[in-house]
Scaffold this motif. Structure first.
Motif, PDB file in Angstrom:
ATOM      1  N   ASN A   1      23.660  43.865   4.717  1.00 57.46           N
ATOM      2  CA  ASN A   1      22.942  43.269   5.836  1.00 57.46           C
ATOM      3  C   ASN A   1      21.970  44.292   6.442  1.00 57.46           C
ATOM      4  O   ASN A   1      22.339  45.433   6.699  1.00 57.46           O
ATOM      5  N   PHE A   2      20.731  43.843   6.685  1.00 52.79           N
ATOM      6  CA  PHE A   2      19.713  44.806   7.131  1.00 52.79           C
ATOM      7  C   PHE A   2      19.998  45.373   8.511  1.00 52.79           C
ATOM      8  O   PHE A   2      19.445  46.384   8.909  1.00 52.79           O
ATOM      9  N   PHE A   3      20.905  44.725   9.252  1.00 56.10           N
ATOM     10  CA  PHE A   3      21.256  45.214  10.576  1.00 56.10           C
ATOM     11  C   PHE A   3      21.734  46.673  10.540  1.00 56.10           C
ATOM     12  O   PHE A   3      21.279  47.514  11.316  1.00 56.10           O
ATOM     13  N   PHE A   4      22.604  46.980   9.579  1.00 60.07           N
ATOM     14  CA  PHE A   4      23.188  48.326   9.541  1.00 60.07           C
ATOM     15  C   PHE A   4      22.147  49.388   9.192  1.00 60.07           C
ATOM     16  O   PHE A   4      22.064  50.428   9.844  1.00 60.07           O
ATOM     17  N   GLY A   5      21.354  49.100   8.166  1.00 58.28           N
ATOM     18  CA  GLY A   5      20.321  50.046   7.783  1.00 58.28           C
ATOM     19  C   GLY A   5      19.326  50.282   8.904  1.00 58.28           C
ATOM     20  O   GLY A   5      18.923  51.418   9.180  1.00 58.28           O
ATOM     21  N   ALA A   6      18.966  49.199   9.583  1.00 60.28           N
ATOM     22  CA  ALA A   6      17.959  49.297  10.632  1.00 60.28           C
ATOM     23  C   ALA A   6      18.452  50.155  11.790  1.00 60.28           C
ATOM     24  O   ALA A   6      17.757  51.053  12.273  1.00 60.28           O
ATOM     25  N   VAL A   7      19.685  49.892  12.236  1.00 60.92           N
ATOM     26  CA  VAL A   7      20.230  50.682  13.343  1.00 60.92           C
ATOM     27  C   VAL A   7      20.328  52.149  12.924  1.00 60.92           C
ATOM     28  O   VAL A   7      19.975  53.054  13.684  1.00 60.92           O
ATOM     29  N   PHE A   8      20.747  52.368  11.684  1.00 64.78           N
ATOM     30  CA  PHE A   8      20.881  53.744  11.207  1.00 64.78           C
ATOM     31  C   PHE A   8      19.535  54.470  11.246  1.00 64.78           C
ATOM     32  O   PHE A   8      19.417  55.551  11.828  1.00 64.78           O
ATOM     33  N   SER A   9      18.501  53.895  10.646  1.00 64.93           N
ATOM     34  CA  SER A   9      17.236  54.644  10.595  1.00 64.93           C
ATOM     35  C   SER A   9      16.581  54.727  11.974  1.00 64.93           C
ATOM     36  O   SER A   9      15.921  55.710  12.301  1.00 64.93           O
ATOM     37  N   GLY A  10      16.788  53.703  12.817  1.00 63.63           N
ATOM     38  CA  GLY A  10      16.225  53.763  14.168  1.00 63.63           C
ATOM     39  C   GLY A  10      16.838  54.892  14.986  1.00 63.63           C
ATOM     40  O   GLY A  10      16.133  55.708  15.587  1.00 63.63           O
ATOM     41  N   VAL A  11      18.169  54.953  14.967  1.00 66.18           N
ATOM     42  CA  VAL A  11      18.846  55.976  15.765  1.00 66.18           C
ATOM     43  C   VAL A  11      18.580  57.372  15.192  1.00 66.18           C
ATOM     44  O   VAL A  11      18.352  58.335  15.936  1.00 66.18           O
ATOM     45  N   LEU A  12      18.558  57.460  13.869  1.00 60.91           N
ATOM     46  CA  LEU A  12      18.275  58.753  13.246  1.00 60.91           C
ATOM     47  C   LEU A  12      16.888  59.263  13.668  1.00 60.91           C
ATOM     48  O   LEU A  12      16.722  60.448  13.995  1.00 60.91           O
ATOM     49  N   THR A  13      15.916  58.367  13.695  1.00 61.26           N
ATOM     50  CA  THR A  13      14.577  58.770  14.129  1.00 61.26           C
ATOM     51  C   THR A  13      14.585  59.233  15.589  1.00 61.26           C
ATOM     52  O   THR A  13      13.949  60.230  15.940  1.00 61.26           O
ATOM     53  N   ALA A  14      15.314  58.495  16.441  1.00 58.53           N
ATOM     54  CA  ALA A  14      15.396  58.907  17.847  1.00 58.53           C
ATOM     55  C   ALA A  14      15.970  60.314  17.965  1.00 58.53           C
ATOM     56  O   ALA A  14      15.482  61.131  18.756  1.00 58.53           O
ATOM     57  N   ILE A  15      16.992  60.596  17.166  1.00 58.35           N
ATOM     58  CA  ILE A  15      17.598  61.931  17.216  1.00 58.35           C
ATOM     59  C   ILE A  15      16.610  62.984  16.700  1.00 58.35           C
ATOM     60  O   ILE A  15      16.451  64.054  17.298  1.00 58.35           O
ATOM     61  N   ALA A  16      15.898  62.662  15.617  1.00 62.64           N
ATOM     62  CA  ALA A  16      14.920  63.611  15.079  1.00 62.64           C
ATOM     63  C   ALA A  16      13.816  63.901  16.098  1.00 62.64           C
ATOM     64  O   ALA A  16      13.408  65.050  16.272  1.00 62.64           O
ATOM     65  N   ILE A  17      13.364  62.873  16.791  1.00 62.11           N
ATOM     66  CA  ILE A  17      12.326  63.060  17.813  1.00 62.11           C
ATOM     67  C   ILE A  17      12.821  64.013  18.893  1.00 62.11           C
ATOM     68  O   ILE A  17      12.138  64.966  19.273  1.00 62.11           O
ATOM     69  N   GLY A  18      14.034  63.763  19.373  1.00 59.14           N
ATOM     70  CA  GLY A  18      14.614  64.624  20.392  1.00 59.14           C
ATOM     71  C   GLY A  18      14.796  66.052  19.901  1.00 59.14           C
ATOM     72  O   GLY A  18      14.501  67.005  20.610  1.00 59.14           O
ATOM     73  N   PHE A  19      15.235  66.178  18.655  1.00 62.02           N
ATOM     74  CA  PHE A  19      15.500  67.506  18.103  1.00 62.02           C
ATOM     75  C   PHE A  19      14.224  68.343  18.054  1.00 62.02           C
ATOM     76  O   PHE A  19      14.203  69.492  18.498  1.00 62.02           O
ATOM     77  N   VAL A  20      13.138  67.751  17.543  1.00 59.58           N
ATOM     78  CA  VAL A  20      11.886  68.507  17.418  1.00 59.58           C
ATOM     79  C   VAL A  20      11.322  68.883  18.788  1.00 59.58           C
ATOM     80  O   VAL A  20      10.911  70.023  19.013  1.00 59.58           O
ATOM     81  N   SER A  21      11.351  67.942  19.739  1.00 49.25           N
ATOM     82  CA  SER A  21      10.726  68.277  21.023  1.00 49.25           C
ATOM     83  C   SER A  21      11.585  69.246  21.828  1.00 49.25           C
ATOM     84  O   SER A  21      11.062  70.039  22.601  1.00 49.25           O
ATOM     85  N   GLN A  22      12.905  69.215  21.635  1.00 44.77           N
ATOM     86  CA  GLN A  22      13.748  70.131  22.404  1.00 44.77           C
ATOM     87  C   GLN A  22      13.804  71.534  21.800  1.00 44.77           C
ATOM     88  O   GLN A  22      14.126  72.490  22.479  1.00 44.77           O
ATOM     89  N   ASN A  23      13.506  71.632  20.509  1.00 48.76           N
ATOM     90  CA  ASN A  23      13.648  72.923  19.856  1.00 48.76           C
ATOM     91  C   ASN A  23      12.335  73.571  19.451  1.00 48.76           C
ATOM     92  O   ASN A  23      12.301  74.457  18.612  1.00 48.76           O
ATOM     93  N   SER A  24      11.240  73.120  20.032  1.00 50.71           N
ATOM     94  CA  SER A  24       9.955  73.771  19.768  1.00 50.71           C
ATOM     95  C   SER A  24       9.041  73.480  20.944  1.00 50.71           C
ATOM     96  O   SER A  24       9.417  72.787  21.878  1.00 50.71           O
ATOM     97  N   ARG A  25       7.807  74.000  20.875  1.00 51.70           N
ATOM     98  CA  ARG A  25       6.898  73.740  21.969  1.00 51.70           C
ATOM     99  C   ARG A  25       6.182  72.404  21.807  1.00 51.70           C
ATOM    100  O   ARG A  25       5.359  72.030  22.647  1.00 51.70           O
ATOM    101  N   ILE A  26       6.496  71.683  20.706  1.00 52.69           N
ATOM    102  CA  ILE A  26       5.907  70.371  20.473  1.00 52.69           C
ATOM    103  C   ILE A  26       6.302  69.419  21.603  1.00 52.69           C
ATOM    104  O   ILE A  26       7.468  69.288  21.920  1.00 52.69           O
ATOM    105  N   LYS A  27       5.307  68.767  22.194  1.00 57.16           N
ATOM    106  CA  LYS A  27       5.590  67.850  23.292  1.00 57.16           C
ATOM    107  C   LYS A  27       6.219  66.563  22.755  1.00 57.16           C
ATOM    108  O   LYS A  27       6.084  66.219  21.590  1.00 57.16           O
ATOM    109  N   HIS A  28       6.898  65.861  23.686  1.00 55.23           N
ATOM    110  CA  HIS A  28       7.664  64.693  23.290  1.00 55.23           C
ATOM    111  C   HIS A  28       6.798  63.641  22.589  1.00 55.23           C
ATOM    112  O   HIS A  28       7.174  63.103  21.551  1.00 55.23           O
ATOM    113  N   ASP A  29       5.606  63.346  23.131  1.00 52.61           N
ATOM    114  CA  ASP A  29       4.810  62.272  22.528  1.00 52.61           C
ATOM    115  C   ASP A  29       4.288  62.669  21.149  1.00 52.61           C
ATOM    116  O   ASP A  29       4.167  61.827  20.259  1.00 52.61           O
TER     117      ASP A  29
END
Ligand SMILES: Nc1ncnc2c1ncn2[C@@H]1O[C@H](COP(=O)(O)OP(=O)(O)O)[C@@H](O)[C@H]1O
Ligand SMILES: [Mg+2]
Lengths: 285, 246
Positions: A63-91
């Motif tokens: 079911n695409f529900f599981f894959g979608a939630v997985f890649s969505g949340v993973l992307t959110a975590i990656a976004i947070g990781f990059v902006s918190q661990n470098s000078r790269i701004k959030h946007d």
């Protein structure tokens, strides 16, 4: 009138209607928190980022529900990781990550399937909603609404004054990712109705209109849900009657409502503001 | 029973390797009104946030009432700097004060009648009861600050931390706020106030923490308030000091 008759007559239209009403409600509700936290761009990003998850789910036959939630949340975590661990701004971090996820999704889908599937995932096709899709949307909708109801206090504090929340011991990071998970679920629920590309409009436009109508969050949430539902029904009507793309029709209906509110809202509307200024100036002459 | 309200040993905080707070140790007894004073960028807000564990520290130990911050959280009220708040947020004055009752509410519980009455009492104490239905952005700076003080009062805390509560605040609001802070101290509460301005410091506070990345001086106001120590904290800001007659 024909539309109403058709709704009673055709089962596919009933499913379409119920699904888009639920989508209107949950997009409006979650959208309020998204715009108040200044995360409109994040909403756009996460909705695009579900694409590779959906594609891989097709590939694995789950079911695409599981894959979608997985890649969505993973992307959110990656976004947070990059902006918190470098000078790269959030946007900037958002821009890098979601386009990467989206591009990966497009490649996987083109490798896998015909381009019509891609088209439907990207732009939605509410008139083709199957029963199973409708039930998924209903299920997700109820979970999302229950979550917002139960954690309303925590969502309110962290949206208004995150530092206060942290100071009295709320796990603010976790609440952020919890909201991102809800956002991903809402995107998944909206896939069939408005499609990935335009979900962000259903998240932001009704909530923004509601924001111009009230000074209380609880009321704003109900108004946003209401505006979302009206947009969905109106859009579906035009989509059915004139054979238009359903997602686009729903989004334009929401935009029309926003413009009305922007002009005529009693307190924050452009027109009344201008009239008040004029009256005041005239009284001083 | 005789734990200090705040006890800090060798606190270091940095942002990406730039030290903002260097090796601060001090301990504060309950019932004091404490001012944190230092020039802009001295690390006052950083110090406060590190004490409350809102940002990570590089080194040091912090105890509030002899226990860790996690255990003491419910006894703490924090009022952020004004520009950290979105004043267009759809929330009324009463609802903003009601947030102060949240720390003492159980999960899934909403504030009820009892909490509303308490919130109105707190608003009354800061003289803002008549404004309870206003949206928070429709208030003056002084009124906004009083509402946030009411929210802190609603928390029924033992310790209050306020970051620059007098910036953009009118004289009468400032007087109201100081009066309430002093009352809190008489009732044994500990109040810590960040204040970047030297004027009135002598009048307001019992003790001063003079900060310029390092701890320049700490002690009773009369002892800290000598020209040499102040000059050390405000290196190069003599023009400003003459203005206020130090
Ligand atoms: N989030 C941050 N990231 C990087 N540097 C910061 C951040 N916050 C503060 N700083 C820096 O740390 C120093 C101390 O800041 P701050 O604690 O806000 O000072 P004050 O409150 O005394 O004006 C300043 O040099 C400031 O530029
Ligand atoms: Mg500061």
């Amino acid at each position: 009138m024909e539309f109403i008759e058709a709704v009673f007559q055709y089962e596919f239209l009933q499913k379409a209607l119920l699904t888009s009403i639920m989508v209107g409600i949950i997009c409006g509700v979650i959208g309020c928190f998204i715009i108040l936290r200044g995360m409109a761009l994040m909403g756009d990003a996460i909705s695009h980022a579900v694409l590779p998850g959906v594609a891989i789910s097709y590939m694995l036959g789950i079911n695409f529900f599981f894959g979608a939630v997985f890649s969505g949340v993973l992307t959110a975590i990656a976004i947070g990781f990059v902006s918190q661990n470098s000078r790269i701004k959030h946007d900037t971090s958002i821009g890098i990550m979601f386009t990467a996820a989206f591009a990966a999704g497009i490649i996987i889908i083109t490798l896998l399937k015909s381009s019509t599937d891609l088209y439907h995932i990207l732009f939605g096709n509410v008139l083709a909603v199957r029963s199973s899709d409708m039930w998924i949307t209903m299920g997700i909708g109820l979970v999302v609404l229950a979550a917002v109801y139960l954690f309303y206090k925590e969502l309110l504090v962290t949206s208004f004054d995150e530092t206060m929340g942290a100071a009295y011991g709320l796990p603010v990071r976790m609440i952020h990712y919890f909201l991102m998970t809800l956002l991903t679920m809402v995107t998944v629920a909206s896939l069939q109705t408005v499609g990935i590309v335009l979900v962000v409009a259903m998240l932001i436009t009704p909530a923004a209109a509601a924001y111009l109508l009230t000074d209380r969050l609880s009321i704003m949430i109900f108004l946003a849900a209401g505006i979302g539902v009206i947009s969905s029904i109106t859009g579906l009507y035009f989509s059915f009657t004139y054979n238009l793309a359903s997602g686009a029709a729903i989004v334009l209906a929401a935009t029309a409502l926003f413009i009305l509110v922007f002009l005529f809202s009693p307190k924050h509307g452009l027109l009344w503001k201008m009239l008040k200024v004029r009256k005041k100036r005239a009284s001083l002459v | 029973m005789h734990h200090p309200a705040i006890s800090i040993k060798d606190l270091h905080v940095s942002y990406y390797g730039n030290e903002a707070v260097k090796g601060i140790s001090l301990s504060v007894q309950p019932g004091n009104l404490i001012g944190i004073i230092g020039p802009n960028g001295a690390g006052k807000s950083t110090f406060l946030k590190a004490v409350l564990n809102l940002i990570p520290k590089d080194k040091g130990t912090i105890h509030l009432f002899g226990s860790s911050i996690q255990e003491a959280r419910r006894k703490i009220a924090y009022v952020p700097q004004r520009n950290d708040i979105d004043w267009d947020f759809p929330i009324t004055v009463l609802d903003a004060v009601l947030l102060g009752t949240y720390p003492n509410l159980k999960l899934f519980r909403r504030p009820g009648k009892k909490e509303k009455i308490w919130a109105l009492e707190c608003l009354d104490r800061v003289g803002m009861k008549d404004f309870s239905k206003r949206q928070i952005g429709e208030l003056s700076g002084g009124q906004q600050q009083r509402v946030f003080l009411a929210r802190a009062l609603a928390q029924k805390a033992d310790m209050f931390f306020l970051d620059e509560p007098f910036v953009g605040v009118d004289v009468s609001s400032e007087e109201t706020i100081v009066k309430i802070l002093k009352e809190l101290c008489w009732h044994g509460k500990t109040v810590v106030v960040v204040h970047h301005d030297l004027s009135k410091a002598e009048e307001y506070f019992d003790q001063l923490i003079l900060l310029n990345k390092e701890l320049v001086d700490f002690g009773p106001v009369s002892e800290v308030f000598r020209t040499e120590t102040i000059a050390k904290a405000y290196q190069g800001q003599f023009a400003f000091m003459k203005e206020i007659g130090v």
